[in-house]
Design a protein around this motif. Structure first.
Motif, PDB file in Angstrom:
ATOM      1  N   LYS A 199      -1.846  29.126  -1.758  1.00 53.98           N
ATOM      2  CA  LYS A 199      -3.199  28.839  -2.066  1.00 53.98           C
ATOM      3  C   LYS A 199      -4.352  29.439  -1.538  1.00 53.98           C
ATOM      4  O   LYS A 199      -4.283  29.999  -0.443  1.00 53.98           O
ATOM      5  CB  LYS A 199      -3.192  27.130  -1.388  1.00 53.98           C
ATOM      6  N   THR A 200      -5.371  29.540  -2.494  1.00 56.52           N
ATOM      7  CA  THR A 200      -6.695  30.090  -2.188  1.00 56.52           C
ATOM      8  C   THR A 200      -7.654  29.204  -1.645  1.00 56.52           C
ATOM      9  O   THR A 200      -8.858  29.634  -1.118  1.00 56.52           O
ATOM     10  CB  THR A 200      -7.046  31.104  -3.449  1.00 56.52           C
ATOM     11  N   TYR A 201      -7.501  27.940  -1.704  1.00 52.60           N
ATOM     12  CA  TYR A 201      -8.296  26.973  -1.167  1.00 52.60           C
ATOM     13  C   TYR A 201      -7.525  26.071  -0.065  1.00 52.60           C
ATOM     14  O   TYR A 201      -6.661  25.410  -0.607  1.00 52.60           O
ATOM     15  CB  TYR A 201      -9.001  25.913  -2.168  1.00 52.60           C
ATOM     16  N   ILE A 202      -8.098  25.953   1.007  1.00 51.01           N
ATOM     17  CA  ILE A 202      -7.244  25.307   2.176  1.00 51.01           C
ATOM     18  C   ILE A 202      -8.159  24.123   2.599  1.00 51.01           C
ATOM     19  O   ILE A 202      -9.248  24.371   3.232  1.00 51.01           O
ATOM     20  CB  ILE A 202      -6.967  26.224   3.513  1.00 51.01           C
ATOM     21  N   ASP A 203      -7.819  22.942   2.229  1.00 52.18           N
ATOM     22  CA  ASP A 203      -8.597  21.793   2.539  1.00 52.18           C
ATOM     23  C   ASP A 203      -8.673  21.643   4.214  1.00 52.18           C
ATOM     24  O   ASP A 203      -7.614  21.971   4.949  1.00 52.18           O
ATOM     25  CB  ASP A 203      -7.942  20.483   1.991  1.00 52.18           C
ATOM     26  N   ASP A 204      -9.781  21.242   4.654  1.00 52.30           N
ATOM     27  CA  ASP A 204     -10.175  21.240   6.120  1.00 52.30           C
ATOM     28  C   ASP A 204     -10.741  19.939   6.266  1.00 52.30           C
ATOM     29  O   ASP A 204     -11.547  19.664   7.330  1.00 52.30           O
ATOM     30  CB  ASP A 204     -10.874  22.456   6.624  1.00 52.30           C
ATOM     31  N   SER A 205     -10.576  18.902   5.593  1.00 50.02           N
ATOM     32  CA  SER A 205     -11.211  17.527   5.808  1.00 50.02           C
ATOM     33  C   SER A 205     -10.821  17.089   7.314  1.00 50.02           C
ATOM     34  O   SER A 205      -9.690  17.336   7.708  1.00 50.02           O
ATOM     35  CB  SER A 205     -10.773  16.546   4.727  1.00 50.02           C
ATOM     36  N   PHE A 206     -11.630  16.303   7.463  1.00 51.39           N
ATOM     37  CA  PHE A 206     -11.462  15.842   9.103  1.00 51.39           C
ATOM     38  C   PHE A 206     -12.210  14.488   9.353  1.00 51.39           C
ATOM     39  O   PHE A 206     -13.205  14.121   8.628  1.00 51.39           O
ATOM     40  CB  PHE A 206     -11.702  16.860   9.991  1.00 51.39           C
ATOM     41  N   GLU A 222      -3.313  19.326   8.884  1.00 51.66           N
ATOM     42  CA  GLU A 222      -2.652  20.237   9.700  1.00 51.66           C
ATOM     43  C   GLU A 222      -2.329  21.787   9.075  1.00 51.66           C
ATOM     44  O   GLU A 222      -1.393  22.007   8.291  1.00 51.66           O
ATOM     45  CB  GLU A 222      -1.094  19.951  10.053  1.00 51.66           C
ATOM     46  N   ASN A 223      -3.544  22.421   9.059  1.00 49.73           N
ATOM     47  CA  ASN A 223      -3.466  23.518   7.945  1.00 49.73           C
ATOM     48  C   ASN A 223      -3.342  24.856   8.441  1.00 49.73           C
ATOM     49  O   ASN A 223      -3.706  26.065   7.865  1.00 49.73           O
ATOM     50  CB  ASN A 223      -5.036  23.801   6.993  1.00 49.73           C
ATOM     51  N   TRP A 224      -3.221  24.781   9.865  1.00 50.66           N
ATOM     52  CA  TRP A 224      -3.080  26.246  10.655  1.00 50.66           C
ATOM     53  C   TRP A 224      -1.718  26.498  10.476  1.00 50.66           C
ATOM     54  O   TRP A 224      -0.712  26.120   9.989  1.00 50.66           O
ATOM     55  CB  TRP A 224      -3.355  25.770  12.132  1.00 50.66           C
ATOM     56  N   ASP A 232       0.022  18.572   5.985  1.00 52.87           N
ATOM     57  CA  ASP A 232      -0.188  17.098   5.839  1.00 52.87           C
ATOM     58  C   ASP A 232      -1.642  16.561   6.331  1.00 52.87           C
ATOM     59  O   ASP A 232      -1.952  17.048   7.506  1.00 52.87           O
ATOM     60  CB  ASP A 232       1.008  16.270   5.960  1.00 52.87           C
ATOM     61  N   MET A 233      -2.063  15.620   6.025  1.00 57.16           N
ATOM     62  CA  MET A 233      -3.179  14.731   6.660  1.00 57.16           C
ATOM     63  C   MET A 233      -2.466  13.684   7.445  1.00 57.16           C
ATOM     64  O   MET A 233      -1.649  13.138   6.956  1.00 57.16           O
ATOM     65  CB  MET A 233      -4.130  13.758   5.728  1.00 57.16           C
ATOM     66  N   VAL A 234      -2.629  13.883   9.013  1.00 59.76           N
ATOM     67  CA  VAL A 234      -1.736  13.087   9.782  1.00 59.76           C
ATOM     68  C   VAL A 234      -2.936  12.366  10.844  1.00 59.76           C
ATOM     69  O   VAL A 234      -4.026  12.969  11.117  1.00 59.76           O
ATOM     70  CB  VAL A 234      -1.006  14.061  10.862  1.00 59.76           C
TER      71      VAL A 234
END
Length: 360
Positions: A60-67, A90-92, A98-100
Motif C-alpha cells: 500500500k502507498t497510503y497507510i492509515d494512521d487514524s487515532f 497497528e500500522n507499524w 487492524d484498528m484495535v
C-alpha cells in the motif's frame, strides 16, 4: 518501541497538551478532582516507500494512521491516577494493520516533598518524553529504540529549581509487537529555562534470554531546544544504540498457524544504530506554524561491509546510511483543533504525512 507513543508525544509537544481541554467531572474545596479528556484524529502516511519496511504492509502507498484517545485522570490529596484508552491502527512493522482498542495507561502515583512523585502501573517509561526532545516535526522523524509505555513499571520523577530528572524500572518489558525485551531501566536528567532546554538520557535492558530476537541493549540519547525569540525555536537531537539481536533461531513447537509456532533464539550479536536531526519551528501567527528538519540515520544491518549487515545482493538503495529533510505547516483554527501537512524529501520512508485532530 511503541510508535504510537512517539507520535503522541510529538503532537502534544508541537500543538497543545492532550489534556488542555479536559472536562472537570468532580472537584471539591480540598482540590480533589476527576477530569475526562480525549482526542480524535484522522490522517496517515502518503506515498509509503515499501523498501524501508517501516509499516505493517508492503503493498500500500497510503497507510492509515487514524487515532482516538479517551482518558480520565484525577487526584485525592497527594495521590493521583490515570486511565487512558486508545483506539489505534497497528500500522507499524510487525503490526496487524487492524484498528484495535488498547489500554495505553493505567497507573497510580503519589506526590511527596512537593516536587517529587512516584508512579506504579502501566505508564510511559522515564525516557519516553525526552528521547526525541529536539524534534519539532509533526510526524516524529529520527526514531530511537527506547521502550515507550510499559506495564509493571515503577517510575520516579523530581525537580529542583530549573533541573528535572526521572528514572523507571519495567519488569518483563515488551516491544510494540509483544516480543519480550526483558527488564528495562531508563532515565533522564534535564535543564529547562526560558531560553534553552537540555535533556540527556539512557536506557538498558536485560534481554529476552532466548525468548525473542531482542537481547541486551544500551541506548544514549540527548536533545536540546533553543528558543531564539517568541516566534523561532531550534532543536537538535541524537542517539546511539548498541543492541543485541539474535542471528539464529530453532523451531521448538510447530503449528499450522505460523504465528503460533514457538522458537528458541540464539547467537546474539551487537549491532550499532545511530541517528541525529536538527529541526526548527516558526510561529508565523498564533494559528499558523511552520516546521522543518534535516535528518540522518544509520543502522549496522544496512551496511554490506559489516559481518552483521545485509549481503551485497540485498543492499538497500540508500546504502549504509540515509538522510532526508521535512517541511511542514500546522493550522490551528482554535486551541482544540489542528490540521497539519508535512512533506518529506530524500531518503524518507514516505512522501508526506497529513493529519487533522480535535482535542476535548
Amino acid at each position: 518501541m511503541l510508535k504510537k507513543t512517539a507520535i503522541c508525544i510529538a503532537l502534544s509537544t508541537l500543538l497543545i497538551g492532550a489534556n488542555a481541554q479536559a472536562v472537570t467531572v468532580f472537584e471539591n474545596k480540598d482540590g480533589d478532582n476527576l477530569e475526562v479528556y480525549g482526542e480524535v484524529g484522522v490522517g496517515g502516511h502518503i506515498g509509503a516507500k515499501n523498501e524501508y519496511g517501516e509499516f505493517y504492509t508492503n503493498d500500500k502507498t497510503y497507510i492509515d494512521d487514524s487515532f482516538a484517545t479517551l482518558g480520565m485522570k484525577g487526584n485525592y490529596d497527594k495521590t493521583y491516577y490515570r486511565l487512558e484508552l486508545d483506539f489505534e491502527r497497528e500500522n507499524w512493522e510487525y503490526g496487524s494493520g487492524d484498528m484495535v482498542l488498547a489500554i495505553d495507561k493505567v497507573f497510580i502515583g503519589y506526590k511527596f516533598a512537593d516536587t517529587h512523585a512516584i508512579e506504579f502501573g502501566l505508564t510511559d517509561t522515564a525516557l519516553d518524553d525526552y528521547d526525541k526532545f529536539g524534534d519539532f516535526t509533526f510526524d516524529t522523524t529520527v526514531e530511537t529504540g527506547e521502550a515507550g509505555d510499559q506495564a509493571n513499571t515503577v517510575k520516579y520523577e523530581g525537580s529542583a529549581s530549573d533541573f528535572k530528572m526521572g528514572i523507571s524500572y519495567s519488569y518483563n518489558g515488551e516491544s510494540a509487537s509483544g516480543s519480550a525485551l526483558g527488564d528495562v531501566i531508563n532515565g533522564y536528567v534535564g535543564y529547562f529555562s526560558e531560553y534553552i532546554d537540555i535533556a540527556i538520557g539512557a536506557e538498558t535492558r536485560t534481554g529476552s534470554k532466548g525468548e525473542s530476537k531482542y537481547g541486551e541493549q544500551f541506548l544514549f540519547a540527548a536533545g536540546l531546544r533553543a528558543h531564539i525569540n517568541e516566534q523561532l525555536s531550534i532543536g537538535v537531537n541524537g542517539y546511539i544504540e548498541n543492541e543485541d539481536i539474535s542471528q539464529e533461531k530453532e523451531l521448538l513447537e510447530a503449528d499450522e498457524d505460523p504465528d503460533e509456532e514457538v522458537y528458541r533464539y540464539n547467537d546474539y550479536q551487537t549491532l550499532q544504530n545511530k541517528g541525529a536531526l536538527i529541526s526548527a519551528r516558526y510561529k508565523y501567527t498564533p494559528k499558523i506554524h511552520f516546521t522543518a528538519s534535516a535528518n540522518y540515520e544509520a543502522y549496522e544491518e544496512w551496511d554490506i561491509s559489516s559481518p552483521l549487515g545485509v549481503s551485497e545482493d540485498d543492499e538497500y538503495s540508500w546504502g549504509k546510511e540515509r538522510t532526508w529533510t521535512t517541511l511542514g505547516i500546522i493550522y490551528k483554527p482554535s486551541s482544540s483543533v489542528a490540521f497539519a501537512f508535512e512533506a518529506n524529501f530524500g531518503e524518507a520512508a514516505q512522501h508526506a504525512y497529513a493529519y487533522s485532530r480535535v482535542y476535548f
